[in-house]
Design a protein around this motif. Sequence first.
Motif, PDB file in Angstrom:
ATOM      1  N   VAL A 137      53.284  36.300  26.295  1.00 53.81           N
ATOM      2  CA  VAL A 137      52.444  36.525  27.470  1.00 53.81           C
ATOM      3  C   VAL A 137      52.070  35.184  28.104  1.00 53.81           C
ATOM      4  CG1 VAL A 137      50.188  37.372  28.255  1.00 53.81           C
ATOM      5  CG2 VAL A 137      51.532  38.724  26.627  1.00 53.81           C
ATOM      6  N   ARG A 138      52.301  35.073  29.413  1.00 56.03           N
ATOM      7  CA  ARG A 138      51.960  33.848  30.145  1.00 56.03           C
ATOM      8  C   ARG A 138      50.898  34.102  31.213  1.00 56.03           C
ATOM      9  NH1 ARG A 138      53.557  32.304  26.350  1.00 56.03           N
ATOM     10  NH2 ARG A 138      55.458  31.180  25.817  1.00 56.03           N
ATOM     11  N   THR A 139      50.897  35.323  31.766  1.00 51.41           N
ATOM     12  CA  THR A 139      49.942  35.651  32.824  1.00 51.41           C
ATOM     13  C   THR A 139      49.151  36.888  32.416  1.00 51.41           C
ATOM     14  OG1 THR A 139      51.525  34.824  34.437  1.00 51.41           O
ATOM     15  CG2 THR A 139      49.705  36.132  35.297  1.00 51.41           C
ATOM     16  N   ILE A 140      47.832  36.776  32.496  1.00 53.49           N
ATOM     17  CA  ILE A 140      46.960  37.901  32.156  1.00 53.49           C
ATOM     18  C   ILE A 140      46.135  38.232  33.391  1.00 53.49           C
ATOM     19  CG2 ILE A 140      45.107  38.695  30.636  1.00 53.49           C
ATOM     20  CD1 ILE A 140      46.169  35.984  28.972  1.00 53.49           C
ATOM     21  N   TYR A 141      46.309  39.432  33.913  1.00 53.28           N
ATOM     22  CA  TYR A 141      45.482  39.877  35.044  1.00 53.28           C
ATOM     23  C   TYR A 141      44.311  40.679  34.515  1.00 53.28           C
ATOM     24  CZ  TYR A 141      49.145  38.654  38.412  1.00 53.28           C
ATOM     25  OH  TYR A 141      50.052  37.977  39.185  1.00 53.28           O
ATOM     26  N   VAL A 142      43.130  40.410  35.057  1.00 56.27           N
ATOM     27  CA  VAL A 142      41.959  41.216  34.729  1.00 56.27           C
ATOM     28  C   VAL A 142      41.491  41.855  36.039  1.00 56.27           C
ATOM     29  CG1 VAL A 142      39.669  41.238  33.685  1.00 56.27           C
ATOM     30  CG2 VAL A 142      41.383  39.589  32.893  1.00 56.27           C
ATOM     31  N   VAL A 143      41.683  43.168  36.130  1.00 56.04           N
ATOM     32  CA  VAL A 143      41.589  43.843  37.422  1.00 56.04           C
ATOM     33  C   VAL A 143      40.322  44.688  37.534  1.00 56.04           C
ATOM     34  CG1 VAL A 143      42.835  45.335  39.040  1.00 56.04           C
ATOM     35  CG2 VAL A 143      44.116  43.997  37.360  1.00 56.04           C
ATOM     36  N   GLY A 144      39.581  44.517  38.619  1.00 58.79           N
ATOM     37  CA  GLY A 144      38.358  45.286  38.846  1.00 58.79           C
ATOM     38  C   GLY A 144      38.473  46.199  40.053  1.00 58.79           C
ATOM     39  N   ARG A 145      37.789  47.327  39.948  1.00 56.40           N
ATOM     40  CA  ARG A 145      37.787  48.325  41.021  1.00 56.40           C
ATOM     41  C   ARG A 145      36.930  47.846  42.195  1.00 56.40           C
ATOM     42  NH1 ARG A 145      34.304  52.797  41.443  1.00 56.40           N
ATOM     43  NH2 ARG A 145      33.156  51.976  39.656  1.00 56.40           N
ATOM     44  N   ARG A 146      35.845  47.163  41.844  1.00 52.11           N
ATOM     45  CA  ARG A 146      34.938  46.684  42.884  1.00 52.11           C
ATOM     46  C   ARG A 146      35.085  45.171  43.047  1.00 52.11           C
ATOM     47  NH1 ARG A 146      29.231  49.311  42.132  1.00 52.11           N
ATOM     48  NH2 ARG A 146      29.462  48.765  39.942  1.00 52.11           N
ATOM     49  N   GLY A 147      34.133  44.544  43.711  1.00 46.28           N
ATOM     50  CA  GLY A 147      34.279  43.134  44.061  1.00 46.28           C
ATOM     51  C   GLY A 147      33.751  42.184  42.998  1.00 46.28           C
ATOM     52  N   PRO A 148      33.882  40.879  43.233  1.00 50.96           N
ATOM     53  CA  PRO A 148      33.425  39.887  42.260  1.00 50.96           C
ATOM     54  C   PRO A 148      31.913  39.944  42.010  1.00 50.96           C
ATOM     55  CG  PRO A 148      34.116  38.822  44.329  1.00 50.96           C
ATOM     56  CD  PRO A 148      34.546  40.255  44.407  1.00 50.96           C
ATOM     57  N   ALA A 149      31.156  40.386  43.004  1.00 51.40           N
ATOM     58  CA  ALA A 149      29.697  40.451  42.838  1.00 51.40           C
ATOM     59  C   ALA A 149      29.284  41.635  41.964  1.00 51.40           C
ATOM     60  CB  ALA A 149      29.006  40.548  44.192  1.00 51.40           C
ATOM     61  N   GLN A 150      30.221  42.572  41.750  1.00 46.34           N
ATOM     62  CA  GLN A 150      29.883  43.756  40.944  1.00 46.34           C
ATOM     63  C   GLN A 150      30.464  43.698  39.534  1.00 46.34           C
ATOM     64  OE1 GLN A 150      31.194  44.220  44.250  1.00 46.34           O
ATOM     65  NE2 GLN A 150      29.086  44.282  44.988  1.00 46.34           N
TER      66      GLN A 150
END
Lengths: 459, 101
Positions: free
Chosen positions: A193-206
């Motif tokens: 593994v070289r790239t790890i995405y951490v994905v959120g439904r809402r924005g950075p403030a949430q």
Amino acid sequence: MSSLGDESNPLRVAIVGSGPSGFYATEALIKSSLIVEIDLIERLPAPFGLVRNGVAPDHPKLKQAIKVYKKVAQNPEFNFVGNVTVGVDIKAEELQQTHHAVIYTCGAETDRRLGIPGEDLPGSHTATEFVGWYNGHPDYRDRTFDLSHETAVVIGQGNVAADVARILAKSVDELKQTDIAQHALDVLAESRVRTIYVVGRRGPAQAKFASKELKEFLEIENCRPYIDPAELELNEASQLEIDSKEGRGNKKNIEIFHQFAGSEDTGKQRVCIATFLKSPLRLEGEGRLQKIIFETNELSGEPFRQSAKGTGQTTEIDCGIMFRSIGYNGVPIEGVPFYERWGTIPNDAGRITSEQGGATVPGLYTAGWIKRGPSGIIGTNRACAVETVEALLEDVGELDTDKPGREGLYKILNSNNVSYIDYAQWEKIDAAEVAAGELKSKPREKFTRRTEMLEVAGS
Amino acid sequence: MTTVVTENCKGCRFTDCVAVCPVACFHYDDEMLYIDPDVCIDCSACIPECPVEAIFEEDDIPEGQEHWTEINADKAPDLPLIEEPMDPLPEAEERKADLGF
């Protein structure tokens, strides 16, 4: 006449689940003015729940909460009954017959599902499986995780998602002197593994990360945390959120996200990318996960009540493995009320009710995540368990007085041929783990098979 | 790293923090609370509980308050332990308002 909770008739309480909430409930009962006898029942041969099996191996300081539980366990009122599953080895109804009161503190053991096509493709996992696996939980010992593809995706932006991403991001050298399970270390050593995405439904403030967890990403030896600066532009409501008092934690997160966005590419082996406003629509792949299709979201609504709505626009991430960490549900126990929608035991301030909003069931109580849902951290469960025990103590006058307690419990377990272990037997397992760890400069090497544990316990 | 009780607690001593401490690391005197850094596990559960925002992670302490790290470490071990919340000091609400909360 004697009353319940005195020398001649101690208050006999069974507590189901020996994680933090179980131990804090035990502690609160022992500290009460009544004479009590506590049987803390655990389905594994090892106590301490998520502090042992959930807290990440590279967070040894948090695991020191165990010191407190070990002290509680030294009280003469305390009794540990390990390797016993309520609902299987003994019925919930039987426990109500043997004890004056039963407190369920069995946590939230399953991940919520995304409910999208392709969710069950090989390569699509729950965070719970991965966390249990690297922490040596016997239930997850034989799970396999294919880390041969260079991209991994974590869905969700809470602290468990951060733990999963961090374990994927760290080098084996950073992990090998923790109490991480050897089988996990061996697999992580071969990770491509070289790239790890951490994905959120809402924005950075949430995002729900604790800022302390985020800061750790800046310290990882071989992994650069990154965010596309364009993703940190906030709408007006989000700006108001982080500028308000309630938003001070989120504001700190945004500051750290800006450090991610400004991080230099110094040629580190891995990159961990946080990305926002994306909901997975479907998982695709020939026989196994190859690609996730996301819909881009936008936020609308008042500050702190913003919801994410799909825009119709889609993006894709090619990947070989995905972990979902979007919330947790309790697992129902036969004979104990359960509220499917929330994945909790319905209750009124800790008193179990027949259904959500229903009448209380005498003698049944609950605390921790199974009571209020999976929010808060270790210490939150202390206040929660204290509330429950206060309710129980108020009700003592109304409980049935004639219960055999642990004598009755053991009678049922023996007639069902259950090999339960006590605290002294757990201490043998504990000592053997620490000794095995010493050889490798690890705090412990956990046993990952029930059979091994029971053998060491002499059961 | 540890977690530190600072100036704002002085004269308030609300003790909401104590209810969520998983390891009983708070100690008290007549004025305020202190955290024993040798016992605290840095879980930060107490930080959002404080009605006057007196508690900080060590590397997050506002300027001018840094000396509280040492004060907590010096005082806590010799003072009595507090494991259950107690009533705030009599002038706490007034002080809270003065502090702008």
